[in-house]
Design a protein around this motif. Structure first.
Motif, PDB file in Angstrom:
ATOM      1  N   ARG A 182       0.854  -1.189   0.000  1.00 21.81           N
ATOM      2  CA  ARG A 182       0.000   0.000   0.000  1.00 21.81           C
ATOM      3  C   ARG A 182       0.894   1.245   0.000  1.00 21.81           C
ATOM      4  NH1 ARG A 182      -5.394   0.494   1.057  1.00 21.81           N
ATOM      5  NH2 ARG A 182      -6.144   2.586   1.583  1.00 21.81           N
ATOM      6  N   LEU A 183       0.851   1.981  -1.084  1.00 22.71           N
ATOM      7  CA  LEU A 183       1.563   3.252  -1.181  1.00 22.71           C
ATOM      8  C   LEU A 183       0.678   4.325  -0.554  1.00 22.71           C
ATOM      9  CD1 LEU A 183       2.840   2.947  -4.865  1.00 22.71           C
ATOM     10  CD2 LEU A 183       4.125   2.497  -2.784  1.00 22.71           C
ATOM     11  N   GLU A 184       1.063   4.757   0.651  1.00 19.33           N
ATOM     12  CA  GLU A 184       0.198   5.661   1.411  1.00 19.33           C
ATOM     13  C   GLU A 184       0.312   7.104   0.913  1.00 19.33           C
ATOM     14  OE1 GLU A 184      -1.961   4.660   3.458  1.00 19.33           O
ATOM     15  OE2 GLU A 184      -1.334   2.662   4.066  1.00 19.33           O
ATOM     16  N   ASP A 185       1.470   7.712   1.123  1.00 21.88           N
ATOM     17  CA  ASP A 185       1.601   9.128   0.785  1.00 21.88           C
ATOM     18  C   ASP A 185       3.062   9.493   0.625  1.00 21.88           C
ATOM     19  OD1 ASP A 185       2.732  10.202   3.424  1.00 21.88           O
ATOM     20  OD2 ASP A 185       0.890   9.268   4.128  1.00 21.88           O
ATOM     21  N   LEU A 186       3.272  10.692   0.118  1.00 19.08           N
ATOM     22  CA  LEU A 186       4.592  11.293  -0.040  1.00 19.08           C
ATOM     23  C   LEU A 186       4.532  12.677   0.612  1.00 19.08           C
ATOM     24  CD1 LEU A 186       7.402  10.898  -1.517  1.00 19.08           C
ATOM     25  CD2 LEU A 186       6.438  12.322  -3.332  1.00 19.08           C
ATOM     26  N   ASN A 187       5.355  12.913   1.639  1.00 20.82           N
ATOM     27  CA  ASN A 187       5.283  14.201   2.336  1.00 20.82           C
ATOM     28  C   ASN A 187       6.574  14.980   2.170  1.00 20.82           C
ATOM     29  OD1 ASN A 187       7.069  12.941   4.017  1.00 20.82           O
ATOM     30  ND2 ASN A 187       5.865  13.159   5.869  1.00 20.82           N
ATOM     31  N   ASN A 188       6.607  16.165   2.773  1.00 19.78           N
ATOM     32  CA  ASN A 188       7.727  17.101   2.627  1.00 19.78           C
ATOM     33  C   ASN A 188       7.940  17.499   1.162  1.00 19.78           C
ATOM     34  OD1 ASN A 188       8.195  17.018   5.385  1.00 19.78           O
ATOM     35  ND2 ASN A 188       9.768  15.431   5.213  1.00 19.78           N
ATOM     36  N   VAL A 189       6.846  17.616   0.438  1.00 22.76           N
ATOM     37  CA  VAL A 189       6.917  17.987  -0.979  1.00 22.76           C
ATOM     38  C   VAL A 189       6.680  19.496  -1.101  1.00 22.76           C
ATOM     39  CG1 VAL A 189       6.011  17.547  -3.288  1.00 22.76           C
ATOM     40  CG2 VAL A 189       6.004  15.730  -1.559  1.00 22.76           C
ATOM     41  N   PRO A 190       7.553  20.217  -1.738  1.00 22.58           N
ATOM     42  CA  PRO A 190       7.326  21.664  -1.931  1.00 22.58           C
ATOM     43  C   PRO A 190       6.137  21.891  -2.858  1.00 22.58           C
ATOM     44  CG  PRO A 190       9.251  20.935  -3.150  1.00 22.58           C
ATOM     45  CD  PRO A 190       8.848  19.773  -2.304  1.00 22.58           C
ATOM     46  N   PRO A 191       5.512  23.048  -2.775  1.00 27.52           N
ATOM     47  CA  PRO A 191       4.338  23.332  -3.617  1.00 27.52           C
ATOM     48  C   PRO A 191       4.720  23.506  -5.090  1.00 27.52           C
ATOM     49  CG  PRO A 191       4.942  25.275  -2.351  1.00 27.52           C
ATOM     50  CD  PRO A 191       5.814  24.159  -1.837  1.00 27.52           C
ATOM     51  N   LEU A 192       4.859  22.385  -5.766  1.00 24.72           N
ATOM     52  CA  LEU A 192       5.247  22.393  -7.177  1.00 24.72           C
ATOM     53  C   LEU A 192       4.025  22.160  -8.053  1.00 24.72           C
ATOM     54  CD1 LEU A 192       8.471  20.180  -6.930  1.00 24.72           C
ATOM     55  CD2 LEU A 192       8.338  22.677  -6.971  1.00 24.72           C
ATOM     56  N   ASN A 193       4.137  22.586  -9.290  1.00 22.94           N
ATOM     57  CA  ASN A 193       3.075  22.344 -10.256  1.00 22.94           C
ATOM     58  C   ASN A 193       3.182  20.924 -10.793  1.00 22.94           C
ATOM     59  OD1 ASN A 193       2.140  25.005 -10.034  1.00 22.94           O
ATOM     60  ND2 ASN A 193       3.578  25.719 -11.616  1.00 22.94           N
ATOM     61  N   GLY A 194       2.093  20.447 -11.344  1.00 25.69           N
ATOM     62  CA  GLY A 194       2.106  19.123 -11.939  1.00 25.69           C
ATOM     63  C   GLY A 194       1.497  18.074 -11.042  1.00 25.69           C
ATOM     64  N   LEU A 195       1.569  16.832 -11.513  1.00 27.63           N
ATOM     65  CA  LEU A 195       1.009  15.682 -10.809  1.00 27.63           C
ATOM     66  C   LEU A 195       2.119  14.705 -10.459  1.00 27.63           C
ATOM     67  CD1 LEU A 195      -2.111  15.083 -13.100  1.00 27.63           C
ATOM     68  CD2 LEU A 195      -1.999  16.414 -10.991  1.00 27.63           C
ATOM     69  N   PHE A 196       1.948  14.025  -9.334  1.00 25.73           N
ATOM     70  CA  PHE A 196       2.926  13.043  -8.866  1.00 25.73           C
ATOM     71  C   PHE A 196       2.298  11.644  -8.922  1.00 25.73           C
ATOM     72  CE2 PHE A 196       4.484  16.962  -7.238  1.00 25.73           C
ATOM     73  CZ  PHE A 196       5.853  16.819  -7.096  1.00 25.73           C
ATOM     74  N   TYR A 197       3.117  10.683  -9.315  1.00 21.03           N
ATOM     75  CA  TYR A 197       2.654   9.285  -9.361  1.00 21.03           C
ATOM     76  C   TYR A 197       3.827   8.364  -9.065  1.00 21.03           C
ATOM     77  CZ  TYR A 197       4.686   9.147 -14.067  1.00 21.03           C
ATOM     78  OH  TYR A 197       5.542   9.213 -15.144  1.00 21.03           O
ATOM     79  N   ALA A 198       3.520   7.105  -8.769  1.00 26.78           N
ATOM     80  CA  ALA A 198       4.535   6.102  -8.409  1.00 26.78           C
ATOM     81  C   ALA A 198       4.445   4.920  -9.364  1.00 26.78           C
ATOM     82  CB  ALA A 198       4.334   5.643  -6.969  1.00 26.78           C
ATOM     83  N   LYS A 199       5.614   4.463  -9.803  1.00 23.69           N
ATOM     84  CA  LYS A 199       5.709   3.244 -10.604  1.00 23.69           C
ATOM     85  C   LYS A 199       6.440   2.188  -9.778  1.00 23.69           C
ATOM     86  CE  LYS A 199       6.460   3.304 -14.949  1.00 23.69           C
ATOM     87  NZ  LYS A 199       7.068   3.454 -16.289  1.00 23.69           N
ATOM     88  N   TRP A 200       5.941   0.981  -9.761  1.00 26.65           N
ATOM     89  CA  TRP A 200       6.533  -0.082  -8.943  1.00 26.65           C
ATOM     90  C   TRP A 200       6.722  -1.342  -9.783  1.00 26.65           C
ATOM     91  CZ3 TRP A 200       3.803  -4.587  -8.532  1.00 26.65           C
ATOM     92  CH2 TRP A 200       2.442  -4.530  -8.848  1.00 26.65           C
ATOM     93  N   LYS A 201       7.667  -2.180  -9.305  1.00 27.04           N
ATOM     94  CA  LYS A 201       7.947  -3.454  -9.981  1.00 27.04           C
ATOM     95  C   LYS A 201       8.467  -4.456  -8.964  1.00 27.04           C
ATOM     96  CE  LYS A 201      10.539  -5.589 -13.756  1.00 27.04           C
ATOM     97  NZ  LYS A 201      11.520  -5.383 -14.855  1.00 27.04           N
ATOM     98  N   CYS A 202       7.933  -5.664  -9.007  1.00 24.84           N
ATOM     99  CA  CYS A 202       8.372  -6.750  -8.114  1.00 24.84           C
ATOM    100  C   CYS A 202       8.299  -8.059  -8.892  1.00 24.84           C
ATOM    101  CB  CYS A 202       7.494  -6.809  -6.881  1.00 24.84           C
ATOM    102  SG  CYS A 202       7.972  -8.088  -5.694  1.00 24.84           S
ATOM    103  N   GLN A 203       9.497  -8.632  -9.175  1.00 21.07           N
ATOM    104  CA  GLN A 203       9.604  -9.827 -10.014  1.00 21.07           C
ATOM    105  C   GLN A 203       8.923  -9.572 -11.357  1.00 21.07           C
ATOM    106  OE1 GLN A 203       8.409 -13.349  -7.782  1.00 21.07           O
ATOM    107  NE2 GLN A 203      10.244 -13.283  -6.503  1.00 21.07           N
ATOM    108  N   THR A 204       7.879 -10.320 -11.672  1.00 18.57           N
ATOM    109  CA  THR A 204       7.208 -10.139 -12.966  1.00 18.57           C
ATOM    110  C   THR A 204       6.007  -9.203 -12.882  1.00 18.57           C
ATOM    111  OG1 THR A 204       5.865 -12.112 -12.562  1.00 18.57           O
ATOM    112  CG2 THR A 204       7.945 -12.411 -13.748  1.00 18.57           C
ATOM    113  N   HIS A 205       5.773  -8.628 -11.723  1.00 17.83           N
ATOM    114  CA  HIS A 205       4.612  -7.759 -11.528  1.00 17.83           C
ATOM    115  C   HIS A 205       5.055  -6.295 -11.575  1.00 17.83           C
ATOM    116  CE1 HIS A 205       2.515 -11.393 -10.170  1.00 17.83           C
ATOM    117  NE2 HIS A 205       3.560 -11.603  -9.368  1.00 17.83           N
ATOM    118  N   ASN A 206       4.208  -5.440 -12.104  1.00 16.04           N
ATOM    119  CA  ASN A 206       4.490  -4.007 -12.134  1.00 16.04           C
ATOM    120  C   ASN A 206       3.173  -3.243 -12.228  1.00 16.04           C
ATOM    121  OD1 ASN A 206       3.951  -3.384 -15.167  1.00 16.04           O
ATOM    122  ND2 ASN A 206       5.339  -5.151 -15.211  1.00 16.04           N
TER     123      ASN A 206
END
Length: 250
Positions: free
Chosen positions: A21-45
Motif C-alpha cells: 500500500r503506497l500511502e503518501d509522499l510528504n515534505n513535498v514543496p508546492p510544485l506544479n504538476g502531478l505526482f505518481y509512483a511506478k513499482w515493480k516486483c519480479q514479474t509484476h508491475n
C-alpha cells in the motif's frame, strides 16, 4: 515464476502473498504538476494514480496485491526479493521528471505480520519521504528458513515511536529511582533511630551531670558567711533598749 527460480528445486521455494500500500509522499514543496509512483516486483508491475500536491503532501492510498516465489538458499536464508518504486512528476502532460526511488527487500519482512514505515527516497533532491505498508503471508513451500536482517538505513523513525520510546525510558528510570529510594528508606530509618537513641543518651547524661553539680545549700551556714549580720543584731538591740517603755522618763 521468475526466471532465476527455474533452476531452483521446488522444495526450496517459498510462495508468499504480498499486499502493498503506497500511502503518501510528504515534505513535498508546492510544485506544479502531478505526482505518481511506478513499482515493480519480479514479474509484476504497476502505476499509481496521478495526484497533485496539497499542503506539501501527495496522498495515494494505492493498494497492490501480488504473489511472489522466493528461493531458499543452501544456508537456509531466504534469497532477496526486491520491490522497486520510482516517484515521478508529470508537468503539462508531456514533461516527466524523476523525483526519487526506493528499493525494498521483501524477504526482510517475511516474518512480520504487517509493517507500516516511512522511508527516505534515494536520488531525491526534495528531501521527501514515502510511507509504505507491507503485509506478507506465506501460502506454500517450506517454512524452516531464516530471513535477512531488516535494513534500517532508509527507514525514518516516526515521531510517535520516538515519544513512546522516550516515555518507556522515563518510566523505567522513574521505577528504578523509586525502587532505589524504597531500598534506602529502611537504612535511613535505622540511622534516624540510632541518632535519636544517641541524642536521648546524651541528654540523659547531661541532666545527670547537671543534677550532680547543683547540690542543696544549707541555710544555717549562710549566717556564718555574712559577718555584718552580727553588728546589725547589736545595733537592733541598742535601739530596742533605748525605746523600751521602762527606760523612758516619767
Amino acid at each position: 515464476m521468475a526466471i532465476q527460480n527455474l533452476f531452483v528445486p521446488r522444495a526450496r521455494i517459498a510462495s508468499f502473498d504480498v499486499v502493498l500500500r503506497l500511502e503518501d509522499l510528504n515534505n513535498v514543496p508546492p510544485l506544479n504538476g502531478l505526482f505518481y509512483a511506478k513499482w515493480k516486483c519480479q514479474t509484476h508491475n504497476g502505476t499509481s494514480s496521478r495526484v497533485p500536491v496539497v499542503n506539501c503532501e501527495v496522498l495515494w492510498s494505492h493498494a497492490v496485491r501480488v504473489s511472489v516465489d522466493i528461493p531458499i538458499g543452501k544456508d537456509g536464508l531466504l534469497a532477496p526479493c526486491e520491490l522497486r518504486i520510482a516517484i515521478r512528476q508529470e508537468v503539462y502532460s508531456h514533461m516527466r521528471m524523476k523525483v526519487g526511488a526506493l528499493t525494498v527487500n521483501l524477504s526482510e519482512y517475511a516474518r512480520l505480520s504487517g509493517s507500516s514505515r516511512r522511508y527516505f527516497l534515494q536520488e531525491c533532491k526534495l528531501n521527501c519521504t514515502l510511507k509504505l505498508s507491507i503485509s506478507i503471508t506465506q501460502t506454500d513451500g517450506p517454512d524452516n528458513f531464516a530471513v535477512p536482517p531488516l535494513d534500517r538505513s532508509m527507514v525514518l523513525t516516526d515521531l510517535n515511536d520516538i515519544i513512546t520510546s522516550e516515555g518507556n525510558t522515563r518510566a523505567r528510570d522513574t521505577a528504578s529511582v523509586g525502587n532505589s529510594m524504597s531500598s534506602q528508606q529502611p537504612s535511613r530509618r535505622t540511622a534516624n533511630a540510632s541518632s535519636s537513641s544517641h541524642s536521648t543518651t546524651r541528654s540523659a547524661t547531661t541532666e545527670t551531670s547537671q543534677s550532680r553539680g547543683l547540690l542543696p545549700i544549707d541555710n544555717t551556714n549562710v549566717r556564718d558567711l555574712a559577718p555584718f549580720q552580727r553588728s546589725s543584731r547589736k545595733n537592733q538591740q541598742i535601739v530596742d533598749d533605748v525605746f523600751a517603755p521602762s527606760s523612758l522618763p516619767l
